[in-house]
Scaffold this motif. Structure first.
Motif, short mmCIF file in Angstrom:
data_model
loop_
_atom_site.label_atom_id
_atom_site.label_comp_id
_atom_site.label_asym_id
_atom_site.label_seq_id
_atom_site.Cartn_x
_atom_site.Cartn_y
_atom_site.Cartn_z
N THR A 7 0.87 -1.30 0.03
CA THR A 7 -0.07 0.07 -0.13
C THR A 7 0.77 1.27 -0.03
OG1 THR A 7 -0.17 -0.01 2.48
CG2 THR A 7 -1.83 -1.18 1.31
N THR A 25 1.04 -0.71 7.75
CA THR A 25 -0.12 -1.23 7.33
C THR A 25 0.34 -2.60 6.46
OG1 THR A 25 -1.23 0.93 7.07
CG2 THR A 25 -2.07 -1.18 5.82
N CYS A 30 -9.25 -2.23 4.96
CA CYS A 30 -8.64 -0.79 5.17
C CYS A 30 -9.81 0.42 5.18
CB CYS A 30 -7.98 -0.39 3.56
SG CYS A 30 -6.55 -1.68 3.21
N VAL A 38 -5.42 4.35 3.34
CA VAL A 38 -4.26 4.25 2.34
C VAL A 38 -4.69 4.99 1.19
CG1 VAL A 38 -3.44 2.15 3.46
CG2 VAL A 38 -5.35 2.29 1.76
N LEU A 86 -5.10 0.91 -2.53
CA LEU A 86 -5.76 -0.23 -1.83
C LEU A 86 -4.69 -1.45 -2.32
CD1 LEU A 86 -9.60 0.09 -2.63
CD2 LEU A 86 -8.27 0.31 -0.48
#
Length: 489
Positions: free
Chosen positions: A75, A80, A321, A327, A330
């Protein structure tokens, strides 16, 4: 005619306005033609999976997807990415893929996502496929769950159920079930197998025929029949000396049995075509050419199934997400095949490096699938080089081992044999269909341009390398055997 903008916004053609749509139910019935014909629900398809051939094809089709590697695209946020990778490593991906692929068999598959709060993040801890019979679609093609309180179904909560469908559209949100295409073949195969067993039981063993005198009494005939029945079980019987027992075999039973065998083969062929897209690789009579073509068709179906699985996981990633991370890009779930390195080409390249050939980084990346930054190309001193001794003298620093030359020759034979056999088989098939030798000659002229020589070209590259090494080895052998030549060298 002036077009009004408000007329372009919204949906005009809907089921509520359609003249051919009327339903007393609040949900759309499954339009599957097989189910409508039988008046059954989708559980009818689940019964035929117990058939050995259907079940085998299903396992093979699913294994083609579960055997692929998977990855999650980054991402751009390192933390993450670490959380998502660790999350998917904990999930039983193979089991989830197996459940998603039920959509190809039944047309659709709903999977319930079990969420759990972990360290302030709402993450899925399990994804469980639920029976298709529990779900229906409303007039707007939205998924609904049928319950005891409402058999017509209630809309499912958002971000709770993932939905996988195969070739679903507005007319048929339930998707198209591959088991529908092989349902009758599997059903008739089961019935035909039953009749085949009865036929084998009746005509597979010889008949006992007892002969008695014309003036024999009825009780004497019964006694003879009883003796033959005992003979079937014990192979021993006692009969009057003026009676006889003969064994007769049906002269046509082999031909009748072949009819059943052909019928069952046809049913199995239809099942394989419906589930795998081809039949050649499942039959013992298939030659190499037809088997290769069959595998290519299967790859097309495998790619479609992979896209279906990727779509479901991508929906799950989007939900994760949306609920937890912000973010810009994706992440996506990708299925890919780990390409195997061509051993023959790797050996050839290694030998060429030994001769002093230097490959570029672009060649290695293109040939062996490396990505930029994976490798560093360094200059390697060749094992076999030309070293000058004086003005006009050269010498081989190291002779080529004879074992290497022999191994290349053996590899050439192994690699080239399948292609030659394929050509010969094609020519033999053409010869068997020719009416005369003259006809065969004309057919052969038109057949040759259709033969594929692309793969054989790769083998010829091996032949060129072999000839090169054999020539060098011949020079080296002569130099070793002839002292005068060695001195001149």
């Amino acid at each position: 005619m002036t077009v009004k903008k408000q007329d372009l916004i919204g949906v005009i053609a809907t089921r509520a306005k359609a003249i051919d749509f009327w339903s007393f139910m609040h949900y759309l019935p499954n339009p599957d033609p097989v189910l409508k014909k039988m008046g059954k629900d989708i559980s009818a398809y689940r019964e035929i999976i117990s058939d050995s051939h259907v079940g085998g094809c299903v396992r093979r089709r699913k294994a083609a997807i579960k055997g692929l590697e998977w990855r999650i695209t980054p991402t751009g946020n390192e933390k993450t990415d670490e959380i998502l990778t660790a999350l998917f490593d904990r999930l039983p991906i193979s089991q989830i893929i197996n459940q998603i692929l039920d959509a190809t068999l039944f047309g659709y598959q709903a999977l319930e996502v079990m969420w759990e709060n972990q360290n302030g993040l709402l993450l899925p801890v399990a994804v469980v496929g639920k029976p298709q019979e529990w779900f229906v679609f409303d007039e707007e093609n939205r998924l609904m769950l049928r319950t005891k309180d409402n058999r017509n179904g209630d809309l499912v909560p958002e971000k709770k159920f993932l939905l996988a469908t195969q070739q679903a559209d507005y007319m048929n949100p339930y998707g198209r079930a591959d088991l529908a295409m092989c349902f009758w073949a599997a059903t008739f195969k089961k019935g035909g197998f039953k009749f085949w067993l009865e036929f084998m039981e009746k005509y597979g063993s010889p008949w006992l025929v007892g002969k008695h005198p014309r003036q024999a009494q009825s009780h004497e005939v019964d006694e003879l029949l009883d003796s033959m029945e005992e003979m079937l079980g014990t192979a021993v019987a006692a009969i009057p000396d003026d009676s006889s027992i003969d064994m007769l075999e049906s002269a046509s039973k082999s031909g009748s049995s072949q009819v059943f065998d052909d019928f069952l083969r046809y049913c199995k062929s239809e099942i394989a075509i419906a589930l795998l897209g081809q039949n050649q690789t499942t039959e013992a009579e298939a030659n190499r050419a037809s088997a290769t073509a069959g595998l290519e068709v299967t790859l097309d179906i495998r790619d479609d199934d992979a896209s279906l699985v990727e779509g479901v996981f991508n929906q799950l990633l989007a939900w994760i997400c949306e609920l937890n991370f912000s973010v810009e890009t994706l992440p996506t779930f990708d299925l890919y095949e780990q390409e195997s390195i061509d051993k023959a080409q790797a050996e050839r390249d290694g030998l060429l490096v030994g001769l002093g050939v230097q490959f570029t980084e672009q060649y290695l990346m293109r040939t062996y699938g490396f990505e930029e930054g994976d490798i560093v190309v360094q200059e390697i001193s060749p094992n076999l080089s030309l070293q000058k001794k004086g003005t006009d003298k050269v010498d081989f620093a190291e002779p080529i081992p004879k074992s290497i030359v022999d191994s290349i020759g053996e590899q050439l034979e192994v690699e080239g044999e399948p292609f030659v056999e394929e050509w010969l088989q094609t020519i033999k098939d053409q010869l068997s269909q020719a009416e005369s030798l003259e006809d065969f000659r004309h057919q052969l002229d038109s057949l040759i341009p259709e033969l594929s020589f692309a793969e054989y070209g790769k083998v010829m590259a091996w032949a060129s390398t072999t000839a090169h090494f054999a020539g060098r080895q011949s020079v080296e052998d002569e130099r070793t055997k002839s002292p005068s030549l060695a001195k001149r060298g």
